[in-house]
Write a protein that holds these residues in place. Structure first.
Motif, PDB file in Angstrom:
ATOM      1  N   GLU A  99       0.824  -1.210   0.000  1.00 41.04           N
ATOM      2  CA  GLU A  99       0.000   0.000   0.000  1.00 41.04           C
ATOM      3  C   GLU A  99       0.862   1.265   0.000  1.00 41.04           C
ATOM      4  O   GLU A  99       0.541   2.244  -0.686  1.00 41.04           O
ATOM      5  N   GLN A 118       0.971   4.118  -2.940  1.00 38.40           N
ATOM      6  CA  GLN A 118       0.685   5.514  -2.628  1.00 38.40           C
ATOM      7  C   GLN A 118       1.820   6.422  -3.084  1.00 38.40           C
ATOM      8  O   GLN A 118       1.578   7.543  -3.551  1.00 38.40           O
ATOM      9  N   LYS A 160      -5.868  -0.271  -1.503  1.00 38.05           N
ATOM     10  CA  LYS A 160      -5.922   0.121  -2.915  1.00 38.05           C
ATOM     11  C   LYS A 160      -5.414  -0.968  -3.846  1.00 38.05           C
ATOM     12  O   LYS A 160      -5.919  -1.130  -4.952  1.00 38.05           O
ATOM     13  N   PRO A 209      -7.450   2.152  -8.650  1.00 33.78           N
ATOM     14  CA  PRO A 209      -8.310   3.289  -8.312  1.00 33.78           C
ATOM     15  C   PRO A 209      -7.778   4.622  -8.832  1.00 33.78           C
ATOM     16  O   PRO A 209      -8.510   5.605  -8.861  1.00 33.78           O
TER      17      PRO A 209
END
Length: 283
Positions: A179, A183, A240, A250
């Protein structure tokens, strides 16, 4: 494996449930869970009469502070604690039981039997070797970007492998590594020493942010994790990429892919983070 957010949530729940309790007896049904130099028998003997004053956490370790001892516990893959009335029948995979003075038990359950318990004299709790080796906690107070950049510059390992190294940063596991890298828009296989300053700073910020949000949500329930109150974590709804193979990214809509980095299942977006093929020969 429970990662920092899950272990922190367990810690908070245990303090609420058993903080101040006194141990009146201990049963160990799987002796290998007790680490040397203590035998299972000695472990059971010395804990009788000890009060649980509080519970701390360092990385993925729980540290029970008693009268004379610090009891260090690592949940490993699937370990969990439950607090239940003493007369409740034991569940399958119950391996260590701490009987409490108020007719309750603190029970440790572990399907794979990988969890471990260690005892250190309370005055020497900072000398526990495994904890001494840990890197900083992933918070703004302890995890400094300059030191992180220095660590990255010293290794050509894949960046995912590097941030899973508990000596680089404590508590980050597979879920939150994926994650954080998503990001920060960094390919999980990119060599750590090839990240530029902007990438290192983005990843540093992402690790702090992802872990903080996961702690606030009580961790992620992917398979069997529940906290000591029997509640599932909630952060899995905010994931995500982890566990999202073939689902739309996403951010850009590209299908999320799964590969292996350092023998760990790894989820990433080949558009936002770049194709793994750019780095496969270097892993």
């Amino acid at each position: 494996m429970p990662e920092l957010p899950e272990v922190e949530t367990v810690r908070k729940g245990l303090i609420t449930l058993i903080g101040g309790s006194t141990i009146t007896g201990v049963d160990v049904f799987w002796n290998r869970m007790i680490t040397p130099p203590f035998s299972s028998e000695k472990f059971q003997e010395v804990l009788v009469g000890e009060q649980i004053h509080t519970i701390e956490r360092r990385g993925k370790y729980l540290i029970f502070l008693l009268d004379h001892w610090a009891m260090v516990s690592h949940l490993r893959m699937e370990g969990k604690f439950e607090v239940t009335p003493t007369d409740t029948p034991y569940k399958k995979h119950t391996h260590v039981v701490f009987h409490l003075a108020d007719n309750r038990d603190l029970r440790y359950l572990d399907v794979r039997k990988f969890g471990r318990f260690s005892l250190i004299p309370i005055e020497k709790r900072d000398e526990f070797e495994a904890i001494k080796k840990l890197g900083p906690e992933p918070t703004a107070s302890f995890f400094k970007v300059e030191a992180f950049q220095d660590s990255l510059s010293r290794t050509g390992r894949a960046i995912k492998t590097t941030i899973l190294d508990q000596e680089v940063v404590a508590g980050v596991g597979n879920i939150y590594a994926d994650e954080s890298l998503f990001q920060a828009a960094i390919n999980p296989m990119k060599p750590a020493n090839r990240l530029n300053q902007a990438e290192a700073e983005r990843l540093h910020e992402a690790i702090i942010d992802v872990i903080a949000r996961a702690v606030e949500a009580g961790g992620s329930t992917i398979r069997t994790y529940k906290n000591t109150l029997g509640e599932a974590g909630k952060f899995q709804v905010a994931l995500k990429v982890y566990g999202k193979t073939n689902q739309a990214c996403p951010r850009c809509g590209t299908a999320i892919e799964k590969t292996k980095v350092g023998q760990r299942g790894t989820h990433y977006c080949p558009q936002c983070q770049g194709p793994i093929s750019d780095y496969q020969k270097k892993e």
